[in-house]
Scaffold this active site. Structure first.
Site, PDB file in Angstrom:
ATOM      1  N   LYS A   1     -13.398 -38.684 -47.450  1.00 54.42           N
ATOM      2  CA  LYS A   1     -12.677 -39.951 -47.302  1.00 54.42           C
ATOM      3  C   LYS A   1     -13.718 -41.048 -47.265  1.00 54.42           C
ATOM      4  O   LYS A   1     -14.761 -40.900 -46.626  1.00 54.42           O
ATOM      5  CB  LYS A   1     -11.869 -39.938 -46.001  1.00 54.42           C
ATOM      6  CG  LYS A   1     -11.424 -41.308 -45.518  1.00 54.42           C
ATOM      7  CD  LYS A   1     -11.035 -41.309 -44.042  1.00 54.42           C
ATOM      8  CE  LYS A   1     -10.968 -42.722 -43.493  1.00 54.42           C
ATOM      9  NZ  LYS A   1     -10.614 -42.768 -42.069  1.00 54.42           N
TER      10      LYS A   1
ATOM     11  N   TRP B   1      -3.414 -40.343 -45.100  1.00 55.80           N
ATOM     12  CA  TRP B   1      -2.454 -41.010 -44.200  1.00 55.80           C
ATOM     13  C   TRP B   1      -3.141 -41.981 -43.237  1.00 55.80           C
ATOM     14  O   TRP B   1      -2.681 -42.180 -42.124  1.00 55.80           O
ATOM     15  CB  TRP B   1      -1.629 -39.978 -43.434  1.00 55.80           C
ATOM     16  CG  TRP B   1      -0.959 -38.995 -44.333  1.00 55.80           C
ATOM     17  CD1 TRP B   1       0.165 -39.185 -45.082  1.00 55.80           C
ATOM     18  CD2 TRP B   1      -1.372 -37.646 -44.589  1.00 55.80           C
ATOM     19  NE1 TRP B   1       0.476 -38.049 -45.800  1.00 55.80           N
ATOM     20  CE2 TRP B   1      -0.450 -37.082 -45.514  1.00 55.80           C
ATOM     21  CE3 TRP B   1      -2.421 -36.836 -44.121  1.00 55.80           C
ATOM     22  CZ2 TRP B   1      -0.550 -35.780 -45.984  1.00 55.80           C
ATOM     23  CZ3 TRP B   1      -2.524 -35.539 -44.592  1.00 55.80           C
ATOM     24  CH2 TRP B   1      -1.596 -35.024 -45.514  1.00 55.80           C
ATOM     25  N   HIS B   2      -4.203 -42.616 -43.683  1.00 49.57           N
ATOM     26  CA  HIS B   2      -4.930 -43.575 -42.845  1.00 49.57           C
ATOM     27  C   HIS B   2      -4.712 -45.006 -43.327  1.00 49.57           C
ATOM     28  O   HIS B   2      -5.598 -45.849 -43.205  1.00 49.57           O
ATOM     29  CB  HIS B   2      -6.425 -43.249 -42.818  1.00 49.57           C
ATOM     30  CG  HIS B   2      -6.757 -41.976 -42.123  1.00 49.57           C
ATOM     31  ND1 HIS B   2      -8.029 -41.435 -42.087  1.00 49.57           N
ATOM     32  CD2 HIS B   2      -5.985 -41.109 -41.415  1.00 49.57           C
ATOM     33  CE1 HIS B   2      -8.020 -40.301 -41.405  1.00 49.57           C
ATOM     34  NE2 HIS B   2      -6.788 -40.083 -40.993  1.00 49.57           N
ATOM     35  N   TYR B   3      -3.551 -45.305 -43.846  1.00 48.01           N
ATOM     36  CA  TYR B   3      -3.302 -46.657 -44.362  1.00 48.01           C
ATOM     37  C   TYR B   3      -3.183 -47.658 -43.215  1.00 48.01           C
ATOM     38  O   TYR B   3      -2.819 -47.326 -42.091  1.00 48.01           O
ATOM     39  CB  TYR B   3      -2.077 -46.685 -45.273  1.00 48.01           C
ATOM     40  CG  TYR B   3      -0.839 -45.997 -44.748  1.00 48.01           C
ATOM     41  CD1 TYR B   3       0.059 -46.664 -43.938  1.00 48.01           C
ATOM     42  CD2 TYR B   3      -0.554 -44.668 -45.080  1.00 48.01           C
ATOM     43  CE1 TYR B   3       1.211 -46.054 -43.469  1.00 48.01           C
ATOM     44  CE2 TYR B   3       0.591 -44.044 -44.618  1.00 48.01           C
ATOM     45  CZ  TYR B   3       1.472 -44.738 -43.817  1.00 48.01           C
ATOM     46  OH  TYR B   3       2.605 -44.126 -43.354  1.00 48.01           O
TER      47      TYR B   3
END
Length: 591
Positions: free
Chosen positions: A421, A524-526
């Site tokens: 990421k 899913w780190h928006y």
């Protein structure tokens, strides 16, 4: 008032009301589950239809997620607080509570699912939480603080930040048992140059470390909803299955139960009382826009009368792109979610997950469930299909990939994923209304890899993963060469494996830049959409609006650290303490 203000309606006055609509079709129970009542005495958790017709609170928190739960619990120490959550309870649902069923929650697309699936305009399948506890009920559990530099840049009080982190950690953070596969990943990262070895730490530091987890030794998840056990039971009320929209100078809430009865909730205490939106990166800007706070053109397009023309609502939304590599193993691999992280010098974070559960039913009815075999969080059933470019990830492509997995040999499911990421990211997009329905997902564009700096970080991350897989430390969990791996695992079905292997094999000669763009998925780190300085001030008050704040990940310009949940929870506690202090300081000044 109605959600927002439709054309032809009476223009809003100086004050504004928050409106909530109960999802009657999703009703589950009247009160907290027996498990929740027994474990935490959650008698203050009720279904929205049980609400009185009129009630009064000092604070109304909209969104019982990762920030909203610690925020509401903290405020209740000295004030009357109402917490509204659009979903249900996390307790009694093994897809939430069990580490072994982690991926099942993301794969569940039913109306009762704690995860609500959406597809960004980029074509990447994603999910948002719909459950008390928010994203902490769905994630892989990894816990790591933001860096000291992030705290300074945010303008937070370092002492209060540390105290808030410690409060969070006492409640639900554990040191993981590290299995052999994760140990090999750790040693492989060090041999690949991601140094120094930082051992076990919750701090964000350069190098390789073991982080915390919200899964205990029995594999049971602890979530942000657990913070409510610290709430004052007579000062906090939680209503489940409620959604809504907020508007400027908020003075209360109206919601309708399944029988069509309207319930009015008002703020008491004048200027010292507030509505606080904590609905997350998608929910908070969506609620503001539905209420008439947002870009004028966007609102008018959906028949919403602008109350405050605020062009920055919904802007600057970003999702940290994630690219993963599946590493087949010649030996069985124990289940593990994220435990190790390598924080590189060039803006890439390397993590891994493994699992002998891939294709092997650990629970349920044994062989009858073998057809549900999957690659866990990276399965097409969860929406993760990185073997085709984003725009080609159609429902039919997902179905074909799931069907192909059922025909694979069981050995194909032994192994783990190493993922990278990127920091930031630098590429940003926006949230826009798709309709005036508060229950519908908004349209979201993340613009993955639009900024070339993100692409280069991804390339260096993939190169690091290649070095890890080929390191001496990882040799036990890899095949001697690609030919042996494909012969043992894939056989004649190499083209049907729905996950990515290491690039630059004989069958994959794409440049790594292209590989990054075509295999991008979400972790899913928006975040973003209500940035500090653009939509809210330094104290998270909505600019141009009295009595309204936003406190959640939508206020972040960049994702904090390797995984954001620690900092989102901390922010809920931190702002709860600050708001509480402000209120009682004002009280003292008036006496």
């Amino acid at each position: 008032m109605a959600p927002g203000h439709r054309r032809g309606s009476v223009p809003p006055v100086a004050s504004l009301l928050l409106v909530a609509t109960v999802l009657g079709s999703l009703c589950l129970s009247l009160t907290a589950s027996p498990e929740a009542q027994k474990r935490y005495n959650f008698r203050f958790v009720r279904h929205a239809r049980d609400a009185p017709l009129v009630s009064y609170y000092n604070y109304i928190v909209v969104g019982g997620g990762t920030a909203g739960c610690p925020l509401a619990a903290t405020l209740s120490e000295r004030s009357r607080v109402l917490l509204l959550e659009r979903g249900g309870l996390p307790y009694g649902n093994r897809n939430v509570s069990s580490e072994y069923h982690f991926a099942d929650a993301l794969a569940d697309t039913s109306p009762r699912s704690p995860a609500q699936r959406f597809v960004s305009e980029d074509g990447v399948v994603n999910a948002r939480a719909r459950v008390l506890g928010g994203g902490s009920c769905l994630n892989a559990g990894f816990y790591s603080r933001a860096s000291s530099g992030y705290v300074r840049a945010a303008g937070w009080d370092p002492r209060l930040v540390n105290a808030s982190y410690r409060w969070v950690e006492r409640e639900l953070v554990f040191r993981p048992d590290v299995p052999r596969w994760q140990c090999a990943l750790r040693e492989g990262l060090l041999q690949a140059g991601v140094t120094p070895d930082n051992g076990y730490t919750l701090e964000h530091v350069q190098g390789t470390k073991i982080g915390g987890t919200i899964f205990d030794r029995a594999g049971r998840r602890h979530t942000a909803a657990d913070f409510l056990r610290r709430a004052h039971p007579r000062r906090l009320t939680v209503f489940l299955r409620a959604t809504g929209a907020a508007t400027p100078v908020a003075y209360g809430v109206v919601f309708t139960d399944p029988a069509g009865v309207r319930h009015h909730v008002y703020l008491r205490g004048g200027a010292k009382s507030e509505v606080i939106v904590a609905a997350g990166t998608l929910g908070s800007p969506q609620l503001l826009m539905l209420s008439g706070v947002g870009p004028r053109g966007e609102l008018e397009k959906h028949g919403i009368l602008p109350v405050l023309d605020q062009p920055m609502v919904g802007k600057g939304v970003a999702d940290n792109p994630m690219n993963s590599v599946f590493v087949p193993s010649p030996v069985p691999v124990a289940l593990s979610l994220v435990q190790i992280v390598g924080v590189s010098r060039f803006g890439t974070f390397i993590e891994g997950v493994s699992g002998s559960q891939f294709g092997i039913p650990l629970h349920g009815r044994g062989a009858a469930r073998r057809a549900t075999r999957s690659f866990g969080m990276f399965s097409p059933m969860t929406g993760q299909l990185g073997t085709v470019p984003p725009k080609e990830r159609t429902p039919e492509a997902m179905r074909r990939a799931a069907e192909a997995m059922r025909r694979l040999d069981r050995r194909a499911f032994r192994g783990g994923f190493i993922l990278e990421k990127i920091l930031g990211p630098m590429s940003t997009g926006h949230v826009a209304l798709r309709s005036a329905d508060p229950d519908a997902n908004p349209a979201v564009t993340f613009n993955y890899f639009r900024d070339p700096r993100d692409v280069e970080r991804c390339v260096r991350g993939i190169e690091t993963i290649e070095r890890v897989v080929r390191s001496r430390a990882f040799a036990r969990f890899t095949y001697a060469n690609v030919t042996a791996m494909e012969a043992a695992v894939l056989g004649r079905r190499a083209g049907h494996l729905p996950v990515n292997l290491l690039p630059r094999r004989a069958t994959d000669t794409r440049p790594l830049q292209q590989y990054c763009r075509e295999t991008v998925m979400t972790i899913w780190h928006y975040h973003g959409g209500c940035h500090v300085g653009a939509v809210v001030d330094q104290d998270y008050r909505v600019l141009g609006v009295r009595g309204l704040r936003v406190v959640d990940s939508s206020t972040f310009k960049y994702s904090p650290g390797t995984n954001p949940q620690a900092t989102v929870m901390m922010l809920g506690r931190y702002m709860g303490l600050k708001i509480q202090k402000e209120r009682w300081t004002r009280n003292d000044e008036t006496h």
